[in-house]
Structures are given as C-alpha cells and as structure tokens.
Motif scaffolding. Structure first.
Motif, PDB file in Angstrom:
ATOM      1  N   VAL A  12      -9.413  -4.627  -1.245  1.00 22.69           N
ATOM      2  CA  VAL A  12      -9.159  -4.073  -2.570  1.00 22.69           C
ATOM      3  C   VAL A  12      -7.899  -3.197  -2.556  1.00 22.69           C
ATOM      4  N   GLY A  13      -7.743  -2.393  -1.491  1.00 23.13           N
ATOM      5  CA  GLY A  13      -6.577  -1.517  -1.398  1.00 23.13           C
ATOM      6  C   GLY A  13      -5.269  -2.285  -1.341  1.00 23.13           C
ATOM      7  N   SER A 136      -6.844   5.642  -2.449  1.00 23.95           N
ATOM      8  CA  SER A 136      -5.739   6.524  -2.811  1.00 23.95           C
ATOM      9  C   SER A 136      -4.628   6.463  -1.769  1.00 23.95           C
ATOM     10  N   MET A 137      -4.995   6.293  -0.511  1.00 21.13           N
ATOM     11  CA  MET A 137      -3.975   6.177   0.534  1.00 21.13           C
ATOM     12  C   MET A 137      -3.130   4.923   0.327  1.00 21.13           C
ATOM     13  N   PHE A 138      -3.769   3.832  -0.103  1.00 21.91           N
ATOM     14  CA  PHE A 138      -3.012   2.611  -0.392  1.00 21.91           C
ATOM     15  C   PHE A 138      -2.081   2.814  -1.581  1.00 21.91           C
ATOM     16  N   ALA A 143       3.341   4.055  -3.708  1.00 17.29           N
ATOM     17  CA  ALA A 143       4.237   4.779  -4.608  1.00 17.29           C
ATOM     18  C   ALA A 143       5.232   5.627  -3.829  1.00 17.29           C
ATOM     19  N   ALA A 144       4.782   6.174  -2.681  1.00 18.23           N
ATOM     20  CA  ALA A 144       5.635   7.062  -1.891  1.00 18.23           C
ATOM     21  C   ALA A 144       6.777   6.307  -1.218  1.00 18.23           C
ATOM     22  N   VAL A 322      -3.014  14.154   2.375  1.00 15.45           N
ATOM     23  CA  VAL A 322      -4.160  14.953   1.926  1.00 15.45           C
ATOM     24  C   VAL A 322      -5.311  14.090   1.411  1.00 15.45           C
ATOM     25  N   SER A 323      -5.077  12.817   1.144  1.00 16.52           N
ATOM     26  CA  SER A 323      -6.102  11.965   0.535  1.00 16.52           C
ATOM     27  C   SER A 323      -7.397  11.869   1.350  1.00 16.52           C
TER      28      SER A 323
END
Length: 466
Positions: A12-13, A136-138, A143-144, A322-323
């Motif tokens: 999913v990620g 969120s890490m994915f 994005a980063a 931080v995720s």
C-alpha cells in the motif's frame, strides 16, 4: 504486527507514495518543459496545477467508488492507470496531450491514495497508529526526496525520466498488492442487476457531476488568476459559477437518498468536519513554507538551486524521521497530544520566519524548517488516526477520499496565499507578512487542539462497531 501485515503496508505504501512523488518531482522539470514546448511559465505551470485539481476531485470520487466496487479492485485498477499514463505521457506530441495524461495520472494515483488508508484501517486492527506511521514514511519520504530525485533525473536523462521512474514502483506495488490485499465483498454485484437509471442513482452521478464541474470551475479560475497575475471579468464569472454549482451540489446531497458525499453524516459528526478543516490548515501552513522559503533563499540570500534543495531536504527528512516515533506515541496516548505539540511547533516556526532577515545564520533557517518538518511528521499520523476515530467504518472510503482532498485544498490555498502576499516579483516584506499570517493560523490550531479533543484519548477503534 505479523509478516503479512508488514507486506500489506509495504504494498500500500509503494502505491500511495506515487501521488506525492509525482506532485513534487515535476516542479524541477518546468524549465525543461518550457524549452521543449516553447511556452511561457504561466502556461507550463498548469502541469502542476492540473495534477492538484485532478487529485482534489478524484480522491473523494474514488473513495465512493471503493465503497461500492471494493477497495482491492480500485487499488489495483489505479496502479494499472498510473502505469499506462506514466508510459504514455513522455510520448505526447503536444503540451495539451501532456496535460490530459497528467490528469489521468492524477486520477490513477488518487484511486490508490483514496483506498490505501481504508485498506489499512479495515485489515490491520492492532496498533493502527504505528501502521499509519509506516504509510507516512512512504508519503513523507516521497514528498521530501521528490524534488531532489526529479532534479537528478531531469539533469541526467531529461524530463521524460520523471514519468518513467514510476514504472518499477507501480510494478512492485501491484505484485505485492495482488498477493497481500484480501478480497473484499463489494456491493457491485447488486449494481449489475439494476437498470442504468438505478445504477446512476446508486453512485449519485448527478452529485459527482455537480461536484466535479463546480470544483474545477472554482479552483481553475483562482489558479488562472494567480498564474496570470490579474483577475479578469471572465475569471470572476466562471469562479462564481463554480461556487453556485457547489451550493447546488450541497442542496442535492442533502436531499438525495444515496449521496456521493454523506453531508448529513458529517453534520452529525462534528469530529469529521474538524479533522478535515484542521488537515486543510496544517497543509496550508506546511506548503506555504515548502513553496515560499526557497524564494527567500534564492532571491534574498542568493543561495544556489543545489544548496536550496539541500536545505529544503531537511524539511522532509525531519518529517520522515519523526513518523515512527509519532506512531508509537499516538498508539499509547491518542492523537490529541501529538496534534497540540505539532500546532505549537508550527507557531514557533512561523514566528521564526517573521524574524528572518538577509543576514540570518543558516542554523536559524534549519531550525524553522525542522519545526515544520517535525510538526508535519506528527500531523500525518495524528490526523489520520483522528479520521479513523471519527469515521463510521462503512464510509471509510469516501471519508478517506475527502480527507486527501482537504490536503489539496490546503496546498492550493498556500499557492494562492503566497502569490497574493509575497507578490511578483518577490517581496521580502511580503515574505515577513506571510510569516505573520502563518503565525496567526498556527495559533488558531493551538487553540483548537487545546479546546476540544477530536476523539476519545485512548480509543483509536471507538467507532469500529458503528
């Protein structure tokens, strides 16, 4: 979590990261596209805006479709569409075709994003906040590093490479998703027995049409005015027409028996409204910094594009780091403490931006970026956990889609805010005013998070049995 759940999250990620990756990589390809198609910047910039508008509309539509046809089907179909669009986009003979395929790409990624969170919510019932932190890490990681990856690809292989890079990620996500996402039981089997009119009523085709045309008219004219630098009578007429259609849409949704967006359910659940409003505001804050600070660095500090990219990378990397910590914290304490800390960090970061001047040390810029990056990492997990807490399980598809649309509203509003406040050409005084406005918005979020809890403190699954 067992091994199957981990592979499910990875599949999913990998799919969900395609949307933020493709919305960020293309920004660095604008000069190459200008040269390739011999167009002005305001025209070429629509390759960014079209993706945002397409995503903002498609995600709630695809969320509704997943509630009818099944999450697994929509997820896999979305990956197929992304693969085809990514393969065909570089072959487009003209810029108009490029925009059309870009919209198709946004629809495909939206299908994946709209159901990705729902798949995790339904199939992983233990430590959901930790699972959300993995997603969120994915998404934060994509994005980063998107601008950095895009810059390298465009420099080495040209602008077409930012579309071809999707193919291995799509393939890996599809193969893993085929094996790991469980079969669900869509209501489409019933739909096939209905007449065309009954089928159209079931999916609320009039509501989808009103929502799509109204939103496209309103957003497109705002962005057109922003990119051209002036507001024409045509912009005003089309924009107002879009707003009128959206009001008609609201009236229709309140009256129809099977609404595309269940506004009455939202009215009975203030928590859902608060989650979406707050998510829109935090993205307005984050992307105002994400898009606005590079102009300060390059035009005021005379920092090169390469070093600007390295400094901005710290924003995404701090969010990424931080995720996982946010997931464990929210599993133990609920979303509210993380939301409060995030709002405070954004307020401090906004104040720091106001205090910047042409001679501010680099460390002060990094501190401001870190404050926004950490707050973004907390919000990505906390807001999704709050959404799960306030969303009826049977409507998780459409509520997840609307939640993602709130992100794009925040992103589009940040672009409009920057254009209005900072101006063109860049104004350092306007940049400071932007910081003041962001400070006021962040303080409102602090007040909102302290005033009222969005969900029971220790019950992430309190609404599972609705």
């Amino acid at each position: 979590m067992n091994a199957r759940n981990w592979w499910l999250m990875i599949s999913v990620g990998l799919g969900m990261m395609l949307n933020p990756l493709n919305s960020s990589m293309v920004a660095v390809a604008i000069p190459r596209l200008q040269h390739a198609f011999k167009l002005e910047f305001t025209v070429v910039s629509w390759i960014i805006f079209s993706f945002y508008i397409g995503s903002a509309i498609a995600q709630p539509v695809m969320g509704r479709a997943s509630d009818i046809f099944g999450r697994r089907r929509i997820f896999l179909a979305g990956l197929v569409i992304v693969f085809a669009a990514s393969l065909l986009t570089p072959l487009s003979p003209g810029f108009g075709g490029l925009i059309v395929l870009r919209v198709v790409q946004s629809i495909g990624t939206s299908m994946v994003v709209a159901v990705g969170m729902a798949i995790i919510r339904v199939n992983i019932t233990d430590k959901q906040a930790s699972a959300l932190s993995v997603l969120s890490m994915f998404t934060s990681g994509a994005a980063a590093v998107g601008p950095f990856i895009g810059g390298v690809l465009v420099h080495v292989w040209g602008w077409s490479s930012i579309f071809y890079i999707n193919l291995p990620f799509v393939t890996a996500s599809f193969l893993l998703a085929w094996r790991t996402i469980p079969q669900d039981k869509p209501s489409a089997d019933i739909v096939t027995k209905l007449s065309l009119r009954q089928w159209m009523n079931r999916i609320d085709a009039p509501g989808i049409l009103l929502f799509t045309i109204g939103l496209v008219a309103a957003l497109a004219q705002m962005l057109s005015a922003k990119s051209s630098g002036h507001v024409s009578l045509f912009n005003i007429i089309i924009g107002l027409s879009g707003l009128i259609l959206l009001m008609i849409f609201v009236r229709h949704e309140l009256r129809t028996a099977m609404p595309f967006i269940p506004l009455r359910t939202f009215a009975r659940s203030p928590g859902l409204i608060r989650v979406n409003v707050e998510f829109m505001l935090v993205n307005l804050l984050f992307y105002s910094v994400f898009f606005g600070l590079p102009s300060y660095l390059q035009l005021v500090r005379q920092v090169s594009e390469f070093h600007t990219g390295l400094l901005m990378l710290s924003l995404g990397l701090s969010s990424l780091a931080v995720s996982p910590l946010a997931g464990r914290w929210i599993d133990a304490s609920g979303p509210r403490p993380a939301q409060t800390v995030s709002a405070i960090l954004m307020a401090l970061g906004s104040v720091w931006i106001v205090m910047l001047d042409p001679a501010s040390p680099v460390i002060s810029i990094l501190l401001a970026l870190a404050a926004f990056g950490i707050s973004n990492g907390l919000n990505n997990v906390a807001m999704q956990a709050a959404l799960f807490n306030n969303s009826p399980k049977e409507l998780i598809g459409v509520t997840s889609g609307l939640f993602s649309t709130s992100r794009y509203f925040g992103t589009i509003l940040s672009s409009l805010l920057i254009g209005i406040v900072i101006g063109n050409p860049f104004s350092f005084r306007g940049f400071q005013v932007l910081g003041m406005i962001l400070t006021a918005i962040a303080l409102c979020l602090v007040f909102m998070s302290r005033r009222r809890s969005l969900e029971p403190k220790n019950s992430l699954h309190s609404l599972d049995d609705r």
